[in-house]
Design a protein around this motif. Structure first.
Motif, mmCIF file in Angstrom:
data_model
loop_
_atom_site.group_PDB
_atom_site.id
_atom_site.type_symbol
_atom_site.label_atom_id
_atom_site.label_comp_id
_atom_site.label_asym_id
_atom_site.label_seq_id
_atom_site.Cartn_x
_atom_site.Cartn_y
_atom_site.Cartn_z
ATOM 1 N N LYS A 199 0.816 -1.213 0.000
ATOM 2 C CA LYS A 199 0.000 0.000 0.000
ATOM 3 C C LYS A 199 0.853 1.267 0.000
ATOM 4 N N PHE A 200 2.122 1.148 0.405
ATOM 5 C CA PHE A 200 2.969 2.329 0.539
ATOM 6 C C PHE A 200 3.541 2.772 -0.806
ATOM 7 N N SER A 201 4.355 1.949 -1.424
ATOM 8 C CA SER A 201 4.979 2.290 -2.700
ATOM 9 C C SER A 201 5.251 1.017 -3.487
ATOM 10 N N TYR A 202 5.454 1.189 -4.780
ATOM 11 C CA TYR A 202 5.662 0.044 -5.668
ATOM 12 C C TYR A 202 7.139 -0.214 -5.961
ATOM 13 N N THR A 203 8.018 0.758 -5.691
ATOM 14 C CA THR A 203 9.390 0.694 -6.196
ATOM 15 C C THR A 203 10.162 -0.516 -5.678
ATOM 16 N N ILE A 204 10.156 -0.709 -4.364
ATOM 17 C CA ILE A 204 10.931 -1.803 -3.774
ATOM 18 C C ILE A 204 10.300 -3.151 -4.094
ATOM 19 N N GLU A 205 8.982 -3.238 -3.964
ATOM 20 C CA GLU A 205 8.306 -4.512 -4.219
ATOM 21 C C GLU A 205 8.510 -4.967 -5.661
ATOM 22 N N MET A 206 8.462 -4.022 -6.606
ATOM 23 C CA MET A 206 8.641 -4.401 -8.006
ATOM 24 C C MET A 206 9.997 -5.054 -8.227
ATOM 25 N N LEU A 207 11.040 -4.508 -7.618
ATOM 26 C CA LEU A 207 12.381 -5.048 -7.815
ATOM 27 C C LEU A 207 12.523 -6.435 -7.196
ATOM 28 N N ILE A 208 11.963 -6.622 -6.000
ATOM 29 C CA ILE A 208 12.033 -7.939 -5.359
ATOM 30 C C ILE A 208 11.254 -8.961 -6.177
ATOM 31 N N GLN A 209 10.068 -8.571 -6.657
ATOM 32 C CA GLN A 209 9.288 -9.459 -7.520
ATOM 33 C C GLN A 209 10.043 -9.778 -8.800
ATOM 34 N N ALA A 210 10.617 -8.753 -9.413
ATOM 35 C CA ALA A 210 11.332 -8.955 -10.679
ATOM 36 C C ALA A 210 12.519 -9.895 -10.491
ATOM 37 N N GLY A 211 13.218 -9.749 -9.365
ATOM 38 C CA GLY A 211 14.329 -10.650 -9.082
ATOM 39 C C GLY A 211 13.859 -12.074 -8.894
ATOM 40 N N GLU A 212 12.742 -12.248 -8.189
ATOM 41 C CA GLU A 212 12.183 -13.581 -7.954
ATOM 42 C C GLU A 212 11.709 -14.223 -9.254
ATOM 43 N N LYS A 213 11.171 -13.403 -10.164
ATOM 44 C CA LYS A 213 10.624 -13.916 -11.418
ATOM 45 C C LYS A 213 11.644 -13.918 -12.558
ATOM 46 N N LYS A 214 12.897 -13.622 -12.221
ATOM 47 C CA LYS A 214 14.013 -13.691 -13.170
ATOM 48 C C LYS A 214 13.814 -12.756 -14.367
ATOM 49 N N LEU A 215 13.282 -11.573 -14.112
ATOM 50 C CA LEU A 215 13.158 -10.565 -15.167
ATOM 51 C C LEU A 215 14.479 -9.804 -15.273
ATOM 52 N N ALA A 216 14.848 -9.447 -16.493
ATOM 53 C CA ALA A 216 16.104 -8.728 -16.714
ATOM 54 C C ALA A 216 15.909 -7.239 -16.419
ATOM 55 N N ILE A 217 16.759 -6.706 -15.537
ATOM 56 C CA ILE A 217 16.643 -5.310 -15.113
ATOM 57 C C ILE A 217 17.955 -4.579 -15.380
ATOM 58 N N GLN A 218 17.842 -3.349 -15.876
ATOM 59 C CA GLN A 218 19.024 -2.523 -16.112
ATOM 60 C C GLN A 218 18.813 -1.133 -15.530
ATOM 61 N N SER A 219 19.896 -0.532 -15.059
ATOM 62 C CA SER A 219 19.875 0.862 -14.637
ATOM 63 C C SER A 219 20.289 1.736 -15.815
ATOM 64 N N VAL A 220 19.630 2.876 -15.951
ATOM 65 C CA VAL A 220 19.955 3.833 -17.003
ATOM 66 C C VAL A 220 20.149 5.194 -16.343
#
Length: 329
Positions: free
Chosen positions: A173-194
């Motif tokens: 309920k607070f924010s999506y930023t941290i949860e999205m990254l933890i989910q993405a890591g768990e689901k093996k999605l490729a993430i890049q910083s720009v």
């Protein structure tokens, strides 16, 4: 290929116009760029400004639901509008719109599912030294929890491919930023910083009232989401801690007993036994939570399949409607 730039807003009448106007409408590799404004129950002229500034789509919450819910509403609407890439930016104009082409380039090239804008907070003069240090430590903590390399974990300037958006399911309920990254890591999605940088904003954050509150809420969110995805690891370590602590007083009693001084130290046995029993129950709770986690993963898979089916049905309906219109002509 369609790009939709979604802007979650709450009382952003002063900056929304400039935010929308700075979004590039022509980007190499993109056929069309559309702007979606999600008004989270604003009490000012945000809705009117969005229309006047040229937003292509506007959705309104009847009351304020918070950033995480507004972000999720934007994702679902962007998918319904057949977005191939979704960019999220803030209505306070802190993120440079001219960096959107660079932000989405790894997704266009197929080397990333999600990109996160790096504000390079260590170089921002309008960030205090304390805030820069906390941001660095926070991003380090999120990297450890999520297993993904992201320089600026709480940056809201990020892009998602269509498949990544379908797979993300925000429950915080607070924010999506941290949860999205933890989910993405768990689901093996490729993430890049720009590297995108950031602009100074005149107003204070509406997401939190103070830095300590932000740290507390972010920490709670990170621990909760990490525990949700890896309960056995969390509970096993916690249970092992209780067991090891419980062994200490029992070992003390045995040492004293073997040296002929065991009388009067029975409380060590009692305290140690209680701690070991608690530790065992915690481990058992972790096993049960892990089993529940498997059920949650199955439900998530069903949700993802339902989203894909719904999007396919919407596309077919639009295709048939278009064919019928052509036949009528």
């Amino acid at each position: 290929m369609k790009l939709i730039v979604q802007i979650p807003c709450f009382n952003e009448e002063a900056t929304l116009k400039q935010t929308i106007q700075e979004i590039p409408r022509v980007i190499k590799g993109i056929d069309s760029v559309e702007v979606l404004v999600i008004d989270d129950g604003s009490s000012d002229r945000t809705l009117e400004v969005a229309r006047q500034a040229g937003a292509d789509h506007i959705i309104c919450h009847t009351r304020n639901k918070g950033l995480a819910a507004t972000f999720t509403t934007g994702l679902m609407e962007s998918l319904r509008l057949e977005a191939d890439i979704i960019v999220n930016t803030d209505g306070d104009n802190q993120y440079p719109g001219n960096k959107i082409p660079e932000l989405i380039q790894p997704i266009i090239e197929g080397s990333a599912d999600i990109t996160v804008g790096d504000r390079e907070t260590r170089k921002l003069q309008h960030f205090s030294k304390t805030k820069r240090i906390l941001q660095k430590l926070g991003s380090w903590g999120v990297r450890k929890l999520s297993g993904v390399e992201v320089a600026d974990a709480v940056s809201g300037f990020r892009a998602l491919s269509k498949d990544a958006a379908i797979n993300i399911n925000i429950v915080s309920k607070f924010s999506y930023t941290i949860e999205m990254l933890i989910q993405a890591g768990e689901k093996k999605l490729a993430i890049q910083s720009v590297v995108t940088g950031s602009k100074k904003t005149d107003r204070s954050s509406r997401l939190f009232k103070s830095v300590p509150q932000f740290l507390f809420l972010s920490g709670v969110t990170a621990v909760r989401v990490y525990t949700m995805y890896r309960p056995l690891r969390v509970f096993s370590k916690l249970g092992l801690f209780f067991i090891l602590v419980g062994i200490v007083p029992i070992g003390r009693f045995l040492f004293l007993y073997l040296n002929g001084d065991g009388d009067g130290h029975i409380q060590s046995i009692i305290i140690g036994s209680i701690l070991i029993v608690i530790g065992c129950f915690v481990v058992i709770a972790g096993v049960l939570a892990d089993l529940i986690g498997f059920n949650r993963k199955l439900l998530e898979q069903i949700l993802i399949l339902e989203r894909k089916r719904s999007l396919t049905m919407d596309f077919k309906e639009k295709y048939h409607d278009k064919k019928n219109e052509e036949n009528d002509d």
